[in-house]
Motif scaffolding. Sequence first.
Motif, PDB file in Angstrom:
ATOM      1  N   GLU A 176      33.905  38.935  15.267  1.00 46.08           N
ATOM      2  CA  GLU A 176      33.571  37.617  15.812  1.00 46.08           C
ATOM      3  C   GLU A 176      32.246  37.645  16.579  1.00 46.08           C
ATOM      4  OE1 GLU A 176      35.516  34.117  18.615  1.00 46.08           O
ATOM      5  OE2 GLU A 176      36.237  36.173  18.803  1.00 46.08           O
ATOM      6  N   GLY A 179      29.158  38.991  14.262  1.00 45.64           N
ATOM      7  CA  GLY A 179      28.837  38.041  13.202  1.00 45.64           C
ATOM      8  C   GLY A 179      28.851  38.711  11.844  1.00 45.64           C
ATOM      9  N   ASN A 181      30.109  38.370   7.597  1.00 46.22           N
ATOM     10  CA  ASN A 181      30.626  37.530   6.515  1.00 46.22           C
ATOM     11  C   ASN A 181      31.349  38.392   5.497  1.00 46.22           C
ATOM     12  OD1 ASN A 181      29.071  37.838   3.763  1.00 46.22           O
ATOM     13  ND2 ASN A 181      27.451  37.927   5.332  1.00 46.22           N
ATOM     14  N   ARG A 195      38.063  36.438  11.249  1.00 52.69           N
ATOM     15  CA  ARG A 195      36.843  36.056  11.954  1.00 52.69           C
ATOM     16  C   ARG A 195      35.615  36.080  11.038  1.00 52.69           C
ATOM     17  NH1 ARG A 195      38.886  33.526  16.306  1.00 52.69           N
ATOM     18  NH2 ARG A 195      40.018  34.913  17.726  1.00 52.69           N
ATOM     19  N   GLN A 197      32.733  34.974   8.519  1.00 50.46           N
ATOM     20  CA  GLN A 197      32.042  33.819   7.994  1.00 50.46           C
ATOM     21  C   GLN A 197      32.093  33.890   6.465  1.00 50.46           C
ATOM     22  OE1 GLN A 197      28.086  33.577   9.692  1.00 50.46           O
ATOM     23  NE2 GLN A 197      28.876  32.720  11.594  1.00 50.46           N
ATOM     24  N   ILE A 228      24.838  36.741   9.381  1.00 48.25           N
ATOM     25  CA  ILE A 228      25.475  35.438   9.543  1.00 48.25           C
ATOM     26  C   ILE A 228      25.062  34.512   8.400  1.00 48.25           C
ATOM     27  CG2 ILE A 228      25.770  35.608  12.035  1.00 48.25           C
ATOM     28  CD1 ILE A 228      23.298  33.771  12.334  1.00 48.25           C
ATOM     29  N   HIS A 232      26.109  30.783  14.528  1.00 51.23           N
ATOM     30  CA  HIS A 232      26.950  31.770  15.214  1.00 51.23           C
ATOM     31  C   HIS A 232      26.990  31.432  16.700  1.00 51.23           C
ATOM     32  CE1 HIS A 232      27.809  35.973  16.791  1.00 51.23           C
ATOM     33  NE2 HIS A 232      28.799  35.761  15.939  1.00 51.23           N
ATOM     34  N   SER A 235      26.395  34.074  19.816  1.00 49.66           N
ATOM     35  CA  SER A 235      25.040  34.538  20.102  1.00 49.66           C
ATOM     36  C   SER A 235      24.016  33.419  20.134  1.00 49.66           C
ATOM     37  CB  SER A 235      24.605  35.570  19.052  1.00 49.66           C
ATOM     38  OG  SER A 235      24.518  34.975  17.755  1.00 49.66           O
ATOM     39  N   SER A 262      23.047  40.842  11.839  1.00 45.98           N
ATOM     40  CA  SER A 262      23.727  40.903  13.138  1.00 45.98           C
ATOM     41  C   SER A 262      23.595  42.262  13.797  1.00 45.98           C
ATOM     42  CB  SER A 262      25.198  40.528  12.959  1.00 45.98           C
ATOM     43  OG  SER A 262      25.324  39.203  12.504  1.00 45.98           O
ATOM     44  N   SER A 267      22.848  39.978  18.542  1.00 48.94           N
ATOM     45  CA  SER A 267      24.240  39.539  18.676  1.00 48.94           C
ATOM     46  C   SER A 267      24.768  39.653  20.098  1.00 48.94           C
ATOM     47  CB  SER A 267      25.145  40.361  17.747  1.00 48.94           C
ATOM     48  OG  SER A 267      24.814  40.169  16.405  1.00 48.94           O
TER      49      SER A 267
END
Length: 601
Positions: A176, A179, A181, A195, A197, A228, A232, A235, A262, A267
């Motif tokens: 989280e 960041g 994905n 968490r 993305q 990300i 986000h 951050s 990230s 971050s």
Amino acid sequence: MADESAEIVVIGSGAGGSPLTHTLVRAGHRVVMLEKGPLLRTQAQSPSGLSDFKRDESFATGSEKRITVQGVANTGESYFSSHVEPDLNDEPHVYRDSDGRDRVTIEGYTAQVVGGGTQLYGGVSPRFTPEDLRLATFNASRTDLRGDPGGDVRREARDWPLDYATLEPYYARAEELIGVNGTWDGQAKVPSVDRYQPPLEPNPISAFAAAGMDRLGMRRYRTPLAVITRDHAPSGRTVPTDPETIKTAFVNRYGDPLGLKSNTWVSLLAPLRANGTGAFDLRANCVVTHLEADGPRVTKVHYRDPGGRPRVINAGTVVVACSAIESVRLLKLSGLLDPAFDKRINPNGLLGAYFLTHCFGGAQCIVPVRADKSKTLDSDWATDHCARPEWIREQGLWAGGVIYNNTSDGALPISLARTWHAMDMDNMWKGYLYDTGILGDGFEDYLEDSFGRRLSVAFMANQVPQRSNRIELHPTVKDKWGRPVAYIIKTWHSHDQALMDTLADQCRRILEAGGDVRDVSSGSVGGSVVRIANHVLGGARFGSDASDSVLDPDCRAWNFDNLYVTDGAFMPTSGSANPTLTIEANSFRVGDALLDRLGKP
């Protein structure tokens, strides 16, 4: 100048130092962070709108230099410098080559810059599996292991002093706050909360890897990447209106001027500076030379400021997170100056022992259609098929590994040079010299095949811990400040080679099953010119037994009250995947332990 005082001093700003710093400062504690490298700002952070990053973070385009270090086998050889790594003549590492001769290198430095190695890595961020943390238990009664005639695996494997359930919420926190994905469906690891993305659309060339995994019955998922793809909130970073424009092969092995990758600077640390409380004091270009102790307490941190002047901080708590090799070196240098310090930090002779990297390798091929591989992130698809306990036992292996396709591999001219023949760091520029066929028409053919048509699939897996794999201080080679440099002694175990051969074959099978591909080849680091590898781990392992480890379960040095080590040095085994997310999760965990110990400020 009079000494100053600080409640907490953190040495290093990468994956091991930044998460706990974020935790402590957010709770109101005051932290001084000392970072050896520079602070490089993104476009959004720079008043001029121009990023401090160049396009030579890991490959310099400056003038050719010569090694002047005396007493090593490669004295006089050519090299090039990178502006986020030490100059090879100023502060090399030394490794013992297979011929028994010493050579200097900058391998083993992940990056000297605020954010550390998280600035330059490709962002691949899977979790370890539950089995990765209990390999001693997993292998305790086994008699079927290949390539282990002396029983080294059963003798040297260690369980972590915590289980996956304990680490799991910190994985979620890291995903989280950092960041990340990716997708969970198909993973062997089950999250308590999602968490991630959403990932971007995969590059067309990755379809061949996906098809191969499917045809072999390997469940796949989108590779977790520390980039990300949506705004986000933790951050304050935002993404372009069209998220697909985030794709750039420069994300892998280069700093990101947009701040979308990230790393721990954008971050975790930049938001602390932005809040303006003054509780976070980041000092870049500061070299810590040694620690000083009074009995069981580290009392002083000695460092040189950006002008080279010696400074001292009286510290309440000290966290060492310089990356494994340099953290071990710092502790050994401190012991060299003070026998009492050495006796406390290394009473059992384990400091520097059980140095680890990863077993890694893979396969590559040429696909029939061309794709624009510059429009991609580092990886699209991954599978935990070869990390499943049943598969590991079927293969007679002690551990498994994650497999993922390297979408950005060979996407750009510089990255082609970097990866040809698995060259790395200071010797990467020599890559083409190892293949005399890349001349004239051969060079044109090489470019025709490589740009947009070369696809690789790689694995990361646990290396067998060996006490003889270690980090020492070199007896003769010194850095520009007159301190002994790190001396890295490392070999591959016969079971490592069996594991790498097996997983490389799995990578080959994926590509062969992926479609009408040609020129499929496979291999591992065990048969390449790479000596140390990119992931430096171990050397100060944590455990529940003071006689068998350097650190306690909270990563505190056993015989010190206030000294912690939180980079990859703490790991007793290297895990089945890229280690950055696990180092970050553990650092968040240690941050909570420090909050419990320090109380409210």
